[in-house]
Structure formats: structure tokens, C-alpha cells
Design a protein around this motif. Structure first.
Motif, PDB file in Angstrom:
ATOM      1  N   ASN A  16      25.524  35.125  55.925  1.00  0.00           N
ATOM      2  CA  ASN A  16      25.942  33.975  56.731  1.00  0.00           C
ATOM      3  C   ASN A  16      26.955  34.450  57.774  1.00  0.00           C
TER       4      ASN A  16
ATOM      5  N   SER B 194      34.578  33.599  59.831  1.00  0.00           N
ATOM      6  CA  SER B 194      35.705  32.919  59.198  1.00  0.00           C
ATOM      7  C   SER B 194      36.624  33.920  58.497  1.00  0.00           C
TER       8      SER B 194
ATOM      9  N   ASP C  83      28.581  32.843  59.939  1.00  0.00           N
ATOM     10  CA  ASP C  83      29.758  31.971  60.012  1.00  0.00           C
ATOM     11  C   ASP C  83      30.806  32.388  58.988  1.00  0.00           C
TER      12      ASP C  83
END
Length: 392
Positions: free
Chosen positions: A278, A284, A280
Motif C-alpha cells: 500500500n 504515511s 499510502d
């Protein structure tokens, strides 16, 4: 017709060219001459005029003009031997601008020998890291010890306002251990920085064209080189170790893993429970540690969470994060000259030179030469420096 300067040494002309990795045709282009003219100068069949020699010395080779009247080339450290963990691969090159940066770094070290007091702290700091590495301590234990010595915590970094502030924290911590950290806008895009070993005055140079997260990784990577007691280059290309001798390749791979572990501690990272598939999640986590998503990808690879092929794909995906997005002021005017000089110069280097100057121990001219600026710029630089020291 201008008179040729026959006292110019052909061997020194050739040495000045090859020491910067330049081909004959490249010098010819810079001089606006045919290639055979440069070749005749180098084999002694002809000589340049004084005006041509001035251009060669000051514009092309960046050398004092007097050096070209020596009977033979002066001795200099062999760059290929010094940076073997990068130049040991035939595919890796350092261009003229980077070699000039290395030359600048050597001058800084000579300057430090002249004006800096004894610097024994750095030997203890780097020696401690070297001992840990040679003791076969785990990379997690070594990195943890280094973070403790630097006094930087994950919490402090996560609470930093942005990547620039995080870089300042790491840079100040490294300089507090008597390693001098400079910046420079490199023209060679694949090079994000280098370090130059020295018994008392080791230096690290960061490419200010790269992103602040990339500069932070480079800083810690080069710190590891210094702990190995070698000069090194940090390259952005993942494949730069291809073709290196096994021992040098292992050194580079260790420096990469060391930097990733110092910046992103394994135990803390695993608690995040991110999904490597992922993007994202990767972004993050990168924001949390003030590193690039590429470093998080590297961390996932080091922990066996992704394959090498997946790492290469992620490196390509996040490649653009290696570069800075310049502010409007930097784009239009190049930014504030004095602030730029303060950013580029090692704070420890500048502070020590300024202290000697303020005490009258070095002249205005010497101080300006140490900083690499004109005497007329000293007042502005000192004003900004004093303003920063007083918190203004």
C-alpha cells in the motif's frame, strides 16, 4: 599575434585536465579551439598564450596559474583509490563539478588544520561506531547506540515541523560530535553527497539540490563511511554497487542499511504494522520518520517484507522524491546570498573561524578565504550569524 608561453609544462597541462576527468575535446569546447590545438599543447609541440593560459587555469581547470610552470605535476591524493567504494565500478564516474567539490573539501580540511584547535572528540565518536561494527554487533544495536550518542529520538523527529527541520536536527547532532557538514548544489544528479576522511577533520558534503529527506539519508550514510575510516560517495541509483569488489559492495550495502536503521528503528517501525503493498502506508510512515518513501521501501526490503524486484519498482515509483522543489524566492532570485552561505557552510566550521576572527587571530582576508567569499561579504555574513546566535 600574442606570444606563446613556452615555459608552460605540457605534462602539467595534461595532469590538470585528467585530474578533472575531462577529455581533450571537452577542454577544446570550453576554450573554443580545435581538439588538435589542445593536443599540441599537451605534447609540447606548441604552447598557449598567456591569455589562453589564464582561461585554462581560472575558468577550465580552476587552478592557480603558477602551477602550470612547475616542471612536473604536483602530488595529489588519487581520487580513484580514495573513493574506491564508488569508483571501483567502471560504470561509476565523478564529473568535473563533483571533483571540484572534493578539491574544495580538501581545502576546507587544510583550513581547519590552520585555524581550528585540536579535535580529538571526533576520533572517540567515530572510533566507538567502528568498534561496534567490527565487533559484529547487530545493526540494530549499532544504530541504537549511534542514536544515543547523537541524542536524537524518534519522538523528536516525528514532532519536527517538516523534513527541513528534521535535517537540521540530525545535522546539528552530527556536528556536535565534531564532524563538519557542508552543503553544495551539485551538478552531477546521481551524486547526493560524499565524505572525506581525516584523522581530525572529517567532512560530509550534501547535495542541496536533493530533497531534505534525501540529504538526511545521505548524511547518515556518509557518517557510516567515516566510521569505516574511508571516504565515500552516496549515489541515488540503486544499482551503483554493481561491479564493485565484494568487500566494497558489502561496505556500501552496510552503509545503506545502517542509515535506514538509524533513521527508522526496526522495533519502532514494526509497531506501525504497515502494508508494504500500500503506497499510502509507505508515504504515511515516511512522514512519521521524516524520511522519503524510498527509505521506508528500503526498510521493508531489509526486514524481508518485500523482494528486491519490488524494492526496485518502489524506488522507481518514488524517484522524484529525491529532488527538492525550489521556493519562489530561490527560483527567481537564487534566495538570500548570506543565508545561503550560512546554510552551505558547516556551522561548526563557520563558528570556529568567526571566533578566531573576532579575537583578531586571523585577518579579514584570511577569514574571507576560509569562508570562500569576498571580504566585502563578511559584514553581511557575520551580521546574519550573530542574529541567528541571538535568536533574532
Amino acid at each position: 599575434m600574442a606570444e606563446q608561453i613556452t615555459a608552460v609544462s605540457p605534462s602539467v597541462l595534461k595532469w590538470a585536465r585528467t585530474s578533472l576527468g575531462l577529455k581533450v575535446h571537452e577542454v577544446a569546447e570550453e576554450m573554443g579551439k580545435d581538439q588538435d590545438v589542445i593536443e599540441r599543447w599537451e605534447d609540447g609541440a606548441e604552447s598557449p598564450t598567456y591569455a589562453q593560459l589564464e582561461r585554462l587555469a581560472y575558468t577550465v581547470f580552476k587552478r592557480p596559474i603558477a602551477i602550470f610552470f612547475l616542471p612536473e605535476p604536483p602530488h595529489e591524493v588519487d581520487v580513484r583509490a580514495e573513493f574506491r567504494t564508488y569508483l571501483g565500478s567502471g560504470a561509476n564516474k565523478l564529473d568535473k563539478d563533483t571533483l571540484l567539490a572534493v578539491r574544495d573539501a580538501r581545502v576546507r580540511q587544510l583550513n581547519l588544520e590552520e585555524f581550528h584547535d585540536s579535535n580529538t572528540a571526533v576520533r572517540s565518536f567515530l572510533g566507538s561506531i567502528h568498534t561496534l561494527i567490527k565487533s559484529n554487533a547487530s545493526i540494530e544495536a549499532t544504530a541504537s547506540a549511534v542514536r544515543n550518542m547523537l541524542g536524537v529520538t524518534v519522538l523528536e523527529i516525528s514532532q519536527a515541523g517538516n523534513a527541513s527541520a528534521s535535517l537540521d536536527i540530525w545535522r546539528s547532532a552530527v556536528e556536535a560530535q565534531a564532524v563538519f557538514v557542508f552543503k553544495r548544489a551539485f551538478k552531477q544528479e546521481n551524486v547526493s553527497g560524499f565524505c572525506l576522511r581525516h584523522d581530525s577533520f572529517p567532512l560530509i558534503y550534501l547535495n542541496n539540490k536533493t530533497s531534505f529527506t534525501r540529504q538526511t539519508f545521505t548524511l547518515v550514510h556518509e557518517l557510516c563511511h567515516l566510521a569505516f575510516d574511508v571516504s565515500g560517495v552516496c549515489a541515488i541509483d540503486l544499482e551503483y554497487t554493481t561491479g564493485l569488489q565484494l568487500s566494497d559492495k558489502k561496505t556500501e550495502e552496510y552503509c545503506d542499511a545502517f542509515a535506514a536503521e538509524v533513521l527508522v528503528p526496526r522495533a519502532d517501525f514494526l509497531r506501525l504494522q504497515i502494508d508494504p503493498a500500500n503506497s499510502d502506508d509507505l508515504v504515511s510512515a515516511a512522514k512519521h520518520y521524516r524520511v522519503s518513501p524510498a527509505v521506508i521501501s528500503r526498510k521493508c526490503y531489509d526486514l524481508g517484507l518485500i523482494s528486491y524486484q519490488a524494492l526496485r519498482e518502489l524506488m522507481a515509483l518514488f524517484f522524484h522524491d529525491n529532488w527538492r522543489t525550489l521556493s519562489v524566492s530561490e527560483t527567481k532570485s537564487g534566495g538570500d546570498y548570506y543565508n545561503t552561505q550560512l546554510q552551505y557552510l558547516s556551522k561548526r566550521y563557520l563558528t570556529e573561524a568567526h571566533r578566531k576572527h573576532a579575537r583578531g587571530q586571523i585577518s579579514d582576508q584570511a577569514f574571507a578565504e576560509y569562508l570562500g567569499v569576498k571580504v566585502s561579504s563578511l559584514a553581511g555574513i557575520e551580521g546574519r550569524l550573530l542574529g541567528r546566535q541571538s535568536g533574532l
